[in-house]
Design a protein around this motif. Structure first.
Motif, short mmCIF file in Angstrom:
data_model
loop_
_atom_site.label_atom_id
_atom_site.label_comp_id
_atom_site.label_asym_id
_atom_site.label_seq_id
_atom_site.Cartn_x
_atom_site.Cartn_y
_atom_site.Cartn_z
N PRO A 161 32.86 55.95 6.18
CA PRO A 161 33.06 54.36 6.24
C PRO A 161 32.08 53.64 5.75
O PRO A 161 30.87 54.06 5.46
CB PRO A 161 33.34 54.04 7.42
N MET A 162 32.25 52.43 5.17
CA MET A 162 31.38 51.40 4.82
C MET A 162 31.64 50.23 5.32
O MET A 162 32.75 49.52 5.70
CB MET A 162 31.27 51.26 3.40
N CYS A 163 30.66 49.12 5.60
CA CYS A 163 30.84 47.82 6.19
C CYS A 163 29.81 46.83 5.55
O CYS A 163 28.64 47.45 5.68
CB CYS A 163 30.67 48.17 7.63
N VAL A 164 30.34 45.65 5.62
CA VAL A 164 29.45 44.65 4.93
C VAL A 164 29.84 43.44 6.10
O VAL A 164 30.69 43.06 6.23
CB VAL A 164 29.82 44.08 3.54
N PRO B 52 42.00 40.51 9.81
CA PRO B 52 42.63 40.63 8.51
C PRO B 52 41.90 40.95 7.31
O PRO B 52 42.29 41.39 6.45
CB PRO B 52 43.05 39.05 8.58
N ASN C 96 37.80 47.15 -8.14
CA ASN C 96 37.27 46.21 -8.88
C ASN C 96 35.58 46.03 -9.17
O ASN C 96 35.34 45.75 -10.10
CB ASN C 96 37.81 44.47 -8.77
N ALA D 66 37.91 45.84 -3.42
CA ALA D 66 36.55 46.05 -3.68
C ALA D 66 36.23 47.45 -4.31
O ALA D 66 35.44 47.39 -5.19
CB ALA D 66 35.55 45.84 -2.20
N ARG E 95 29.55 38.75 2.42
CA ARG E 95 30.77 39.38 1.62
C ARG E 95 31.12 38.56 0.45
O ARG E 95 30.84 37.21 0.53
CB ARG E 95 32.28 39.42 2.61
N GLY E 96 31.50 39.20 -0.48
CA GLY E 96 31.80 38.56 -1.86
C GLY E 96 30.50 37.88 -2.57
O GLY E 96 30.74 37.02 -3.50
N VAL F 155 36.78 49.28 10.45
CA VAL F 155 36.39 50.81 10.33
C VAL F 155 37.30 51.46 11.39
O VAL F 155 37.29 50.88 12.52
CB VAL F 155 34.99 50.89 10.49
N GLY G 18 40.00 43.82 7.46
CA GLY G 18 39.63 44.91 7.07
C GLY G 18 38.97 45.52 8.25
O GLY G 18 38.04 44.75 8.81
N ARG H 48 41.45 44.67 1.08
CA ARG H 48 40.44 43.91 0.37
C ARG H 48 39.38 45.16 0.32
O ARG H 48 38.64 45.27 -0.69
CB ARG H 48 39.59 43.15 1.92
N SER H 49 39.59 46.16 0.93
CA SER H 49 38.62 47.49 0.65
C SER H 49 39.00 48.17 -0.66
O SER H 49 38.37 48.65 -1.36
CB SER H 49 38.70 48.56 1.67
C1 LIG Z 1 35.34 46.47 2.39
C2 LIG Z 1 34.20 45.71 2.34
C3 LIG Z 1 33.05 46.63 2.44
C4 LIG Z 1 33.87 45.16 1.12
O1 LIG Z 1 32.96 44.19 0.93
P1 LIG Z 1 33.38 42.66 0.47
O2 LIG Z 1 31.97 42.27 0.33
O3 LIG Z 1 34.19 42.28 1.54
O4 LIG Z 1 34.03 42.92 -1.02
P2 LIG Z 1 34.19 41.79 -2.22
O5 LIG Z 1 34.41 40.38 -1.44
O6 LIG Z 1 33.06 41.82 -3.09
O7 LIG Z 1 35.55 42.15 -2.78
C5 LIG Z 1 36.86 42.24 -2.20
C6 LIG Z 1 37.84 41.80 -3.22
O8 LIG Z 1 39.14 41.65 -2.31
C7 LIG Z 1 39.53 40.55 -2.41
N1 LIG Z 1 40.14 39.91 -0.98
C8 LIG Z 1 39.41 39.37 -0.27
N2 LIG Z 1 40.19 39.39 1.11
C9 LIG Z 1 41.37 40.14 0.84
C10 LIG Z 1 42.65 40.14 1.20
N3 LIG Z 1 42.78 39.61 2.61
N4 LIG Z 1 43.60 40.93 0.98
C11 LIG Z 1 43.46 41.38 -0.42
N5 LIG Z 1 42.33 41.17 -1.12
C12 LIG Z 1 41.23 40.54 -0.54
C13 LIG Z 1 38.62 39.58 -2.95
O9 LIG Z 1 38.89 38.51 -3.62
C14 LIG Z 1 37.65 40.63 -3.80
O10 LIG Z 1 38.20 40.77 -4.88
P3 LIG Z 1 37.96 39.88 -6.27
O11 LIG Z 1 36.47 39.69 -6.38
O12 LIG Z 1 38.59 40.87 -7.42
O13 LIG Z 1 38.75 38.64 -6.07
C15 LIG Z 1 33.90 44.31 3.32
O14 LIG Z 1 35.35 43.58 3.28
C16 LIG Z 1 34.08 44.97 4.70
O15 LIG Z 1 33.04 45.29 5.39
N6 LIG Z 1 35.33 44.86 5.63
C17 LIG Z 1 35.44 45.21 6.91
C18 LIG Z 1 35.26 46.95 7.18
C19 LIG Z 1 35.89 47.69 6.41
O16 LIG Z 1 37.29 47.44 6.01
N7 LIG Z 1 35.64 48.70 5.75
C20 LIG Z 1 36.42 49.58 4.88
C21 LIG Z 1 37.06 50.52 5.61
S1 LIG Z 1 36.08 51.98 6.16
#
Ligand SMILES: CC(C)(COP(=O)(O)OP(=O)(O)OC[C@H]1O[C@@H](n2cnc3c(N)ncnc32)[C@H](O)[C@@H]1OP(=O)(O)O)[C@@H](O)C(=O)NCCC(=O)NCCS
Length: 190
Positions: free
Chosen positions: A114-117, A32, A162, A159, A122-123, A36, A34, A155-156
């Motif tokens: 793509p990117m991934c953390v 849920p 914002n 991120a 995260r956060g 890659v 997200g 979430r992506s």
């Molecule tokens: C995409 C990714 C790199 C972002 O990094 P992160 O550290 O999670 O990002 P942050 O937590 O700083 O920011 C995410 C924002 O989305 C919000 N968020 C968290 N979960 C969420 C969800 N399920 N739905 C919507 N928004 C969400 C967070 O609250 C935050 O926003 P806010 O700080 O304004 O409240 C990371 O989540 C990740 O690696 N995900 C898995 C791989 C992926 O999806 N990669 C992108 C596609 S290639």
């Protein structure tokens, strides 16, 4: 934690993180937040690191072995990405879009992602640091960075909007998926 360009010795760590969060191998618990979708071969990853210097990582140094990779993002000129059908489609349509009031010119842009953390950091601000380390790496080569975000990956999207301050340029569809096209100037400073 170090934010740095990857070297060949980091490939196993990058692949381990990619496996953890790739659509085909991610756990149901992580899905849920997200995943890659882009797959990359060892040869492509080697070329991305050696020829393009296009992989930025979050590395946790270890005394006993290779650094653990807790985050990565890929970035490269379009020629590199043209092996993937989705990116070939983007190459075709990008000249139809405008960014900050001007028509996009493909040769002024490159593709990040793509990117991934790792979930454990995260956060915490790690994503922003990774993002801007990669962006500024390309500042002298291209004025504009472009990427795509699947519209279901909220979430992506959040991120990149914002935290990374990317602008949504438009939308496009490919392979039954709906995407945002996003962009940012490489000299953007927070
Ligand atoms: C995409 C990714 C790199 C972002 O990094 P992160 O550290 O999670 O990002 P942050 O937590 O700083 O920011 C995410 C924002 O989305 C919000 N968020 C968290 N979960 C969420 C969800 N399920 N739905 C919507 N928004 C969400 C967070 O609250 C935050 O926003 P806010 O700080 O304004 O409240 C990371 O989540 C990740 O690696 N995900 C898995 C791989 C992926 O999806 N990669 C992108 C596609 S290639």
């Amino acid at each position: 934690m170090e934010f740095r360009q990857a070297r060949i010795k980091d490939i196993d760590g990058i692949k381990a993180l990619l496996r953890k969060y790739h659509r085909d191998t991610i756990s149901d618990e992580d899905r849920p937040d997200g995943f890659v979708t882009t797959a990359i071969t060892d040869e492509q990853l080697t070329e991305l690191i050696e020829k393009e210097d296009g992989v930025t990582i979050i590395a946790e140094p270890s005394e006993s072995g290779p650094d653990r990779v807790l985050g990565f993002c890929f970035a490269a000129p379009w020629e590199f990405w043209s092996a993937w059908p989705l990116f070939r489609h983007m190459i075709d349509i990008i000249p139809e879009y405008e960014f900050e009031g001007e028509k996009l010119v493909l040769s002024d842009t490159y593709q990040y992602g793509p990117m991934c953390v790792d979930r454990s950091i995260r956060g915490t601000g790690a994503f922003e640091k990774l993002f801007f380390t990669s962006l500024h790496q390309f500042k002298d080569r291209f004025p504009i960075m472009l990427t795509f975000v699947n519209q279901i990956n909220k979430r992506s999207e959040n991120a990149h909007t914002n935290k990374a301050h990317m602008q949504t340029i438009g939308t496009f569809d490919f392979g039954g998926n709906h995407y945002y096209l996003m962009g940012i100037r490489t000299d953007y400073s927070e």
